[in-house]
Design an enzyme around this catalytic site. Structure first.
Site, mmCIF file in Angstrom:
data_model
loop_
_atom_site.group_PDB
_atom_site.id
_atom_site.type_symbol
_atom_site.label_atom_id
_atom_site.label_comp_id
_atom_site.label_asym_id
_atom_site.label_seq_id
_atom_site.Cartn_x
_atom_site.Cartn_y
_atom_site.Cartn_z
ATOM 1 N N HIS A 1 0.843 -1.202 0.000
ATOM 2 C CA HIS A 1 0.000 0.000 0.000
ATOM 3 C C HIS A 1 0.876 1.248 0.000
ATOM 4 C CE1 HIS A 1 0.682 -1.170 4.218
ATOM 5 N NE2 HIS A 1 0.535 0.101 4.548
ATOM 6 N N HIS B 1 1.061 5.422 0.940
ATOM 7 C CA HIS B 1 0.496 6.438 1.826
ATOM 8 C C HIS B 1 0.490 7.800 1.128
ATOM 9 C CE1 HIS B 1 0.662 4.131 5.722
ATOM 10 N NE2 HIS B 1 1.537 3.440 5.015
#
Length: 228
Positions: free
Chosen positions: A172, A174
């Site tokens: 993922h 940010h």
């Protein structure tokens, strides 16, 4: 003469090859035969459905499901549960490859995550095409987030590996909106040491280049055709 021109106008249209290509005109007899052929085909499909079409449809639906994340998620992963709709999340954006949600424990207001719909435990395990698709969404997502939070800056980062602070082992990115003087990280005020004059710099550069070259050679071997 006017009657002759009107009478021969359809013949001129039929004989024009360009008209035939862009606007095909068929005689009533041709249209009737075409409709009969269609009716016969539909009737035959109901009487004896083709057994060769079923696997094709299954394969196509499986491919579409894979692209949307189905069939490539992992049990026990919170992000995979969000992708499957089994866990709550504040969704900001979604497409066939990735999803953007608000971080449940944000560092700043508007802290968001871009996650792939398929499960990949680390950045190096994530296919380049997926990484590229995720990165291509960063500009417009970050702009929307900054406008909504009235910020003019943001951090874009990846915590890859436990030592780097990765907690959920599903790749993922940010997006962290920033404001001047927010003092989010104390390390931002640390004094940095220049690499100039450091005897280890030259050996570090050489080592990194050697690993880049080795990785490129490995990729070439993997992608090479057996015939080459």
């Amino acid at each position: 003469m006017l009657r002759v021109a009107i009478y021969y106008l359809p013949l001129a249209i039929y004989s024009n090859p360009f008209t035939l290509q862009s606007h095909p005109i068929q005689s009533p007899l041709q249209l009737k035969r075409r409709m009969e052929t269609r009716r016969l085909a539909v009737l035959c499909s109901h009487l004896s459905p083709s057994t060769r079409e079923a696997p094709l449809e299954a394969s196509t639906s499986a491919t579409q499901e894979e692209e949307k994340g189905g069939g490539c998620t992992q049990d026990g992963c919170v992000f995979c549960r969000i992708v499957r709709g089994e866990a709550p999340a504040f969704k900001l954006y979604e497409d066939d490859v990735c999803l953007c949600i608000l971080d449940s424990n944000p560092l700043t207001l508007g802290h968001a995550l871009i996650i792939p719909k398929c499960h990949f435990p680390s950045l190096e395990a994530t296919p380049p095409s997926v990484v590229a698709a995720m990165c291509s969404k960063v500009p417009f997502l970050s702009n929307a987030i900054m406008r909504a939070t009235q910020c003019d800056s943001f951090n874009f980062l990846v915590n890859n590996g436990k030592a780097a602070g990765q907690v959920i082992f599903h790749t993922h990115f940010h997006i962290i909106p920033r404001k001047a003087g927010d003092k989010l990280w104390p390390s931002e005020s640390f004094r940095r040491t220049s690499i100039e004059g450091n005897p280890e710099t030259a050996s570090l550069v050489a080592c990194i280049k050697e690993n880049i070259y080795a990785s490129s050679c490995d990729d070439c071997k993997i992608n090479a055709s057996p015939l080459s």
